[in-house]
Structure formats: C-alpha cells, structure tokens
Design an enzyme around this catalytic site. Sequence first.
Site, PDB file in Angstrom:
ATOM      1  N   GLY A 100      16.387  30.821  88.787  1.00 30.38           N
ATOM      2  CA  GLY A 100      15.565  32.114  88.808  1.00 30.38           C
ATOM      3  C   GLY A 100      14.833  31.925  90.343  1.00 30.38           C
ATOM      4  N   SER A 101      15.549  31.297  91.516  1.00 28.19           N
ATOM      5  CA  SER A 101      14.687  31.492  92.626  1.00 28.19           C
ATOM      6  C   SER A 101      15.124  32.723  93.299  1.00 28.19           C
ATOM      7  CB  SER A 101      15.184  30.148  93.607  1.00 28.19           C
ATOM      8  OG  SER A 101      16.353  30.213  93.894  1.00 28.19           O
ATOM      9  N   MET A 104      25.309  33.901  85.185  1.00 29.25           N
ATOM     10  CA  MET A 104      26.407  32.968  84.916  1.00 29.25           C
ATOM     11  C   MET A 104      27.587  33.821  84.059  1.00 29.25           C
ATOM     12  SD  MET A 104      26.187  31.341  87.576  1.00 29.25           S
ATOM     13  CE  MET A 104      27.444  30.072  87.479  1.00 29.25           C
ATOM     14  N   ARG A 105      27.659  34.915  84.099  1.00 29.48           N
ATOM     15  CA  ARG A 105      28.740  35.529  83.230  1.00 29.48           C
ATOM     16  C   ARG A 105      29.607  36.586  83.741  1.00 29.48           C
ATOM     17  NH1 ARG A 105      29.356  33.306  78.763  1.00 29.48           N
ATOM     18  NH2 ARG A 105      30.243  35.029  77.702  1.00 29.48           N
ATOM     19  N   ASN A 156      25.303  41.562  93.432  1.00 32.88           N
ATOM     20  CA  ASN A 156      25.550  40.065  93.076  1.00 32.88           C
ATOM     21  C   ASN A 156      25.118  39.342  94.251  1.00 32.88           C
ATOM     22  OD1 ASN A 156      26.250  37.840  91.451  1.00 32.88           O
ATOM     23  ND2 ASN A 156      28.189  37.692  92.602  1.00 32.88           N
ATOM     24  N   HIS A 171      26.194  35.447  95.917  1.00 35.54           N
ATOM     25  CA  HIS A 171      27.100  34.587  95.924  1.00 35.54           C
ATOM     26  C   HIS A 171      27.045  33.357  96.891  1.00 35.54           C
ATOM     27  CE1 HIS A 171      30.799  32.751  94.186  1.00 35.54           C
ATOM     28  NE2 HIS A 171      31.285  32.552  95.535  1.00 35.54           N
ATOM     29  N   ASP A 225      33.494  38.687  92.093  1.00 28.81           N
ATOM     30  CA  ASP A 225      33.193  38.425  93.336  1.00 28.81           C
ATOM     31  C   ASP A 225      34.071  38.971  94.353  1.00 28.81           C
ATOM     32  OD1 ASP A 225      30.983  36.491  92.779  1.00 28.81           O
ATOM     33  OD2 ASP A 225      32.577  34.779  92.619  1.00 28.81           O
ATOM     34  N   GLU A 262      19.928  33.171 101.025  1.00 26.97           N
ATOM     35  CA  GLU A 262      20.050  33.949  99.822  1.00 26.97           C
ATOM     36  C   GLU A 262      18.693  34.712  99.542  1.00 26.97           C
ATOM     37  OE1 GLU A 262      23.398  31.810  96.930  1.00 26.97           O
ATOM     38  OE2 GLU A 262      21.219  31.828  96.166  1.00 26.97           O
TER      39      GLU A 262
END
Length: 217
Positions: free
Chosen positions: A36-37, A114-115, A131, A133, A169, A198
């Site tokens: 959760g960062s 992660m789904r 998203n 990545h 992605d 990120e």
Amino acid sequence: MEGSPSPRSVALVVPHGPPSPSPRPLRLGVLASGQGSNFEALVQASRHGALHAEVVGLVVNTPHCKALARAERLNVGATVMDHRRYTSREALDHALVDHFRALQVDVLIMAGWMRIVSPVLCQAYDQRLVNIHPSLLPAFRGLNAMERALAAGVCITGCTAHLVVPEVDAGPILIQAAVPTYPDDTVATLAPRIHAQEHRILPVAVAMAGRHLFERP
Ligand code: GRF
C-alpha cells in the site's frame, strides 16, 4: 559534487509536471493487495496539495495486508473484498463497481492490485481506471517485471502509469519514469528506486485521468 543527486536516485520523468488542477477535488478510490505504499502516496499527495483530490475509499482483496493498516493510520475508509469469496472475476468487479459508485468515485486506481480485472470494471471506469506497473511498458508486462528486467540485462528500467483496458498492462500510457539499473542490482536494491518514482508519477497520472473527465463533451 555537493548538493547533486546520487546517480542512484536519478530519474527521467515524462511528461514532467501535472496538468492544471481539476475544477473540483477528484474523489479517488484505490485498490491494493499488499504494502500500500502507492495508496499512501496518493493520500499524502491529496492532503498536501500536490493533487487536487481526496482518497475516499480503499478496497483490499487480502485480509491483514499492510495497506489496510495504512488506511487505519491515515483514517481512510477501507473494505476487504476477498476475491476467494466471489464466484468469478466479473462477480468481484460488479461488487467493486457498486462499492465505488456508492462512494461517487471519479478515478479508480489499481495501486498494487494483484488481480486481473474484467471488462466489467474497465467499462464502468472507462478512461478513469489507472494502473501503476514497475516497468517501462510495453516491456515486461505482467508479474515479476523487475526480476525479468534484471534478468534481461536492461540498463534502464522504470515504471509506468497507464489507463486500464481488459488486456493486461496494455492500456494507453499516461506517464513514465526511467531509472538506471546497476550491475550489482537485485530486486531488493532496484525496487526502492522504482517505488520512489511510482510515488512521484502516480498522482500526476491520476490528475491526467481526472482532467480527461472534465474535458469530455
Ligand atoms: C508496485 O510496484 C506497483 O508497480 C505494482 O505493485 C507494487 C505495489 O506496491 N503494481 P505498493 O503496494 O503500492 O507498495
């Protein structure tokens, strides 16, 4: 030279800056599965003025994950939706859509979710599902992107924030940050370098997706 950044913290970010702020604060929903960062980076950016937004809800699919503890510390409402309790990917995504619609979420962010998401979620949040990545897409799509980048011997890698489409992605890229790799790198040394970027680019990507919302005819 004194005051110059360590080469290990150097990054190239394109596009560099956030767009002009949205006319009203964006209501953000976040999906996370682990640390959760990035979720916290969005909360902090919203609270400290870097992003004209408010994180109004977090959903995690893994009970007891660190993201949940962060939500509690940051006083953000959090819900567990364990994917194992749903009969299909679509069933989980319908529940997510209902949950975030009730919260009147403008932009939904997969921050370490992660789904694989189905068209149900992509269509409900078309152009508003973002998203993050840990590679320079389209290189190293999918799982274990950092491991695979190091195994491939790339000298430059990074992270990408993009809009989400059903293909994993593969959606339109909003912003990327490039960082160097070093011969002695492992995932443990590379990951913090990528995570730092990120946390920098994800709020910008969210602002970009938010702008799009208000520019629609
Ligand atoms: C990040 O590296 C992100 O790129 C990937 O999952 C990781 C999540 O990290 N999709 P965190 O949970 O935000 O710390």
